[in-house]
Design an enzyme around this catalytic site. Structure first.
Site, short mmCIF file in Angstrom:
data_model
loop_
_atom_site.label_atom_id
_atom_site.label_comp_id
_atom_site.label_asym_id
_atom_site.label_seq_id
_atom_site.Cartn_x
_atom_site.Cartn_y
_atom_site.Cartn_z
N LEU A 182 0.82 -1.22 0.00
CA LEU A 182 0.00 0.00 0.00
C LEU A 182 0.85 1.27 0.00
O LEU A 182 0.34 2.37 0.19
CB LEU A 182 -0.93 0.01 1.22
CG LEU A 182 -1.93 -1.15 1.28
CD1 LEU A 182 -2.81 -1.03 2.51
CD2 LEU A 182 -2.79 -1.20 0.02
N GLY A 183 2.15 1.14 -0.21
CA GLY A 183 3.02 2.31 -0.20
C GLY A 183 3.10 2.98 -1.57
O GLY A 183 2.40 2.61 -2.51
N GLN A 184 4.01 3.94 -1.66
CA GLN A 184 4.15 4.74 -2.88
C GLN A 184 4.41 3.85 -4.10
O GLN A 184 3.83 4.05 -5.16
CB GLN A 184 5.30 5.75 -2.70
CG GLN A 184 5.39 6.76 -3.83
CD GLN A 184 6.66 7.60 -3.77
OE1 GLN A 184 7.61 7.28 -3.03
NE2 GLN A 184 6.71 8.66 -4.55
N TYR A 198 18.73 3.20 7.52
CA TYR A 198 18.06 2.73 6.29
C TYR A 198 19.10 2.29 5.28
O TYR A 198 19.02 1.18 4.72
CB TYR A 198 17.22 3.89 5.74
CG TYR A 198 16.53 3.63 4.42
CD1 TYR A 198 15.53 2.67 4.30
CD2 TYR A 198 16.85 4.40 3.30
CE1 TYR A 198 14.88 2.47 3.10
CE2 TYR A 198 16.19 4.21 2.10
CZ TYR A 198 15.20 3.24 2.00
OH TYR A 198 14.56 3.05 0.80
N1 LIG Z 1 9.91 5.77 -2.65
C1 LIG Z 1 11.21 5.94 -2.80
O1 LIG Z 1 11.67 7.07 -3.05
C2 LIG Z 1 12.14 4.75 -2.69
C3 LIG Z 1 13.47 4.92 -3.06
C4 LIG Z 1 14.35 3.84 -2.92
C5 LIG Z 1 13.88 2.62 -2.49
N2 LIG Z 1 12.59 2.47 -2.14
C6 LIG Z 1 12.16 1.17 -1.62
O2 LIG Z 1 10.98 0.72 -2.26
C7 LIG Z 1 10.18 -0.03 -1.34
C8 LIG Z 1 8.79 0.56 -1.28
O3 LIG Z 1 8.92 1.91 -0.89
P1 LIG Z 1 7.70 2.91 -0.83
O4 LIG Z 1 8.18 4.21 -1.32
O5 LIG Z 1 6.49 2.30 -1.44
O6 LIG Z 1 7.55 3.02 0.74
P2 LIG Z 1 6.26 3.44 1.58
O7 LIG Z 1 6.73 3.86 2.91
O8 LIG Z 1 5.40 4.36 0.78
O9 LIG Z 1 5.52 2.03 1.68
C9 LIG Z 1 6.01 0.98 2.46
C10 LIG Z 1 4.81 0.13 2.83
O10 LIG Z 1 5.31 -0.91 3.68
C11 LIG Z 1 4.37 -1.10 4.71
N3 LIG Z 1 5.04 -1.70 5.85
C12 LIG Z 1 5.91 -1.13 6.72
N4 LIG Z 1 6.31 -2.03 7.63
C13 LIG Z 1 5.69 -3.20 7.33
C14 LIG Z 1 5.69 -4.50 7.90
N5 LIG Z 1 6.41 -4.79 8.99
N6 LIG Z 1 4.95 -5.44 7.31
C15 LIG Z 1 4.20 -5.19 6.22
N7 LIG Z 1 4.14 -3.97 5.64
C16 LIG Z 1 4.88 -3.00 6.20
C17 LIG Z 1 3.80 0.27 5.02
O11 LIG Z 1 2.52 0.19 5.64
C18 LIG Z 1 3.74 0.88 3.61
O12 LIG Z 1 2.48 0.69 3.01
C19 LIG Z 1 10.93 0.00 -0.01
O13 LIG Z 1 11.70 -1.15 0.14
C20 LIG Z 1 11.83 1.21 -0.16
O14 LIG Z 1 12.98 1.09 0.64
C21 LIG Z 1 11.70 3.51 -2.23
#
Ligand SMILES: NC(=O)c1ccc[n+]([C@@H]2O[C@H](COP(=O)([O-])OP(=O)(O)OC[C@H]3O[C@@H](n4cnc5c(N)ncnc54)[C@H](O)[C@@H]3O)[C@@H](O)[C@H]2O)c1
Length: 306
Positions: free
Chosen positions: A12-14, A141
């Site tokens: 449900l994340g970005q 992180y």
């Molecule tokens: N968005 C960015 O700019 C970016 C950049 C580099 C890497 N990433 C990586 O991409 C992945 C997704 O990132 P995002 O931007 O969607 O992050 P986000 O924070 O928007 O979403 C992360 C999701 O993980 C869920 N979550 C957190 N802890 C949890 C747990 N213990 N069990 C189940 N769900 C859990 C949260 O509820 C959230 O919906 C991550 O691994 C992040 O490190 C993102």
């Protein structure tokens, strides 16, 4: 006829919401989305509330649903992670371990896991940071992502696990960002678009690599469908769309006719941003599986401000 059965953690994340929008259009793919939180709106695919650290429940779902591909997205991002580094390590590394262990045990064919430019550090704000270089991340992180990059190579070599990875820069999207150091870009566009002033937590000239979400999803699909050699698989591939400073974004928004003002009040996230590269080399991704970004800054902002 269903050809692939995918489980997504942190769905449900970005990243997850955009990935689901695209994957759910495939008629030959079953998707089970999972997250620690429940969805606020209805989503198009099956959903289960599951903590990515809950080995037993994930195992039940993998077996019941005959999962053959996992997208492990659950994580605590850079800025949020610095508020509780112990929790950040616990969630990021142990959920990775749970995913990998279950993938090996149940012979899951392929795993996707995103790393981050947060793995870089020490060399202040390098330009064109290479794919492979000494890395001393400043944040928990970054430390946790670097540890998982090493684990990824280990499990690939030891168990021949097909785990694939992108080392992502900041991601621009219309969906809210979840606690990273590059979130200012999403927040600024949202605020200015709605006629509100925005106070940016990074200084105006802080340059970081960025990418538009549609390019991320295209890259994930390309990487997951590529025929990679064993040696090529053992990478977390750098990719980027364009480099960006808050001042450049502000000026682009003004150029597009949005009058709202941007103020600057750098906080603890400034130091994190300054430890990351200004730009990264993504030649390995271009050479190994044909990566080429399709969105520059202007095109990205147009998508975000329809
Ligand atoms: N968005 C960015 O700019 C970016 C950049 C580099 C890497 N990433 C990586 O991409 C992945 C997704 O990132 P995002 O931007 O969607 O992050 P986000 O924070 O928007 O979403 C992360 C999701 O993980 C869920 N979550 C957190 N802890 C949890 C747990 N213990 N069990 C189940 N769900 C859990 C949260 O509820 C959230 O919906 C991550 O691994 C992040 O490190 C993102």
């Amino acid at each position: 006829m269903i050809k692939q059965r995918i489980l997504i953690t942190g769905a449900l994340g970005q990243l997850g919401v955009s990935l689901i929008r695209v994957l759910s259009k495939r008629s030959d793919t079953y998707i089970l989305a999972t997250d620690i939180n429940a969805p606020k709106e209805e989503i198009d695919v099956d959903f289960e509330c599951v903590n990515a650290l809950d080995t037993n429940r994930l195992e039940e779902l993998i077996v019941q649903q005959k999962i053959d591909c996992i997208y492990h997205l659950a994580a605590i991002l850079s800025a949020k992670g610095e508020k509780n580094p112990f929790q950040s390590w616990h969630v990021n590394v142990n959920s990775f371990q749970v995913t990998v262990e279950l993938a090996i045990k149940h012979k899951v064919q392929r795993v996707f896991w995103p790393s981050s430019i947060a793995v870089y550090g020490e060399d202040k704000n390098p330009i064109n940071a290479p794919q492979q270089v000494d890395m001393n991340p400043l944040t928990m992180y970054g430390v946790s992502k670097l540890a998982c990059e090493k684990l990824m190579i280990y499990y690939h070599q030891k168990f021949n696990l097909d785990i694939r990875s992108l080392r992502l820069p900041g991601v621009l999207s219309s969906d809210p960002a979840g606690g990273g150091t590059t979130d200012y870009a999403v927040e600024m566009v949202q605020a200015v678009k709605n006629g509100k002033d925005y106070t940016c937590f990074l200084a105006p000239q802080t340059e970081l690599p960025m990418i538009y979400i549609d390019d991320v999803v295209i890259a994930i699909e390309q990487l997951m469908e590529s025929n990679l050699s064993n040696q090529e698989r053992a990478h977390s591939y750098n990719i980027m769309g364009f480099s960006l400073t808050p001042a450049m974004l502000e000026s682009q928004l003004h150029k597009m006719g949005y009058p709202a003002e941007v103020h600057y009040a750098p906080d603890y996230r400034q130091q994190i941003a300054e430890s990351w590269p200004r730009t990264i080399q993504d030649q390995f991704a271009r050479d190994h599986w044909g990566w080429a970004p399709q969105f520059d800054l202007e095109k990205s902002i147009k998508q975000m401000t329809p």
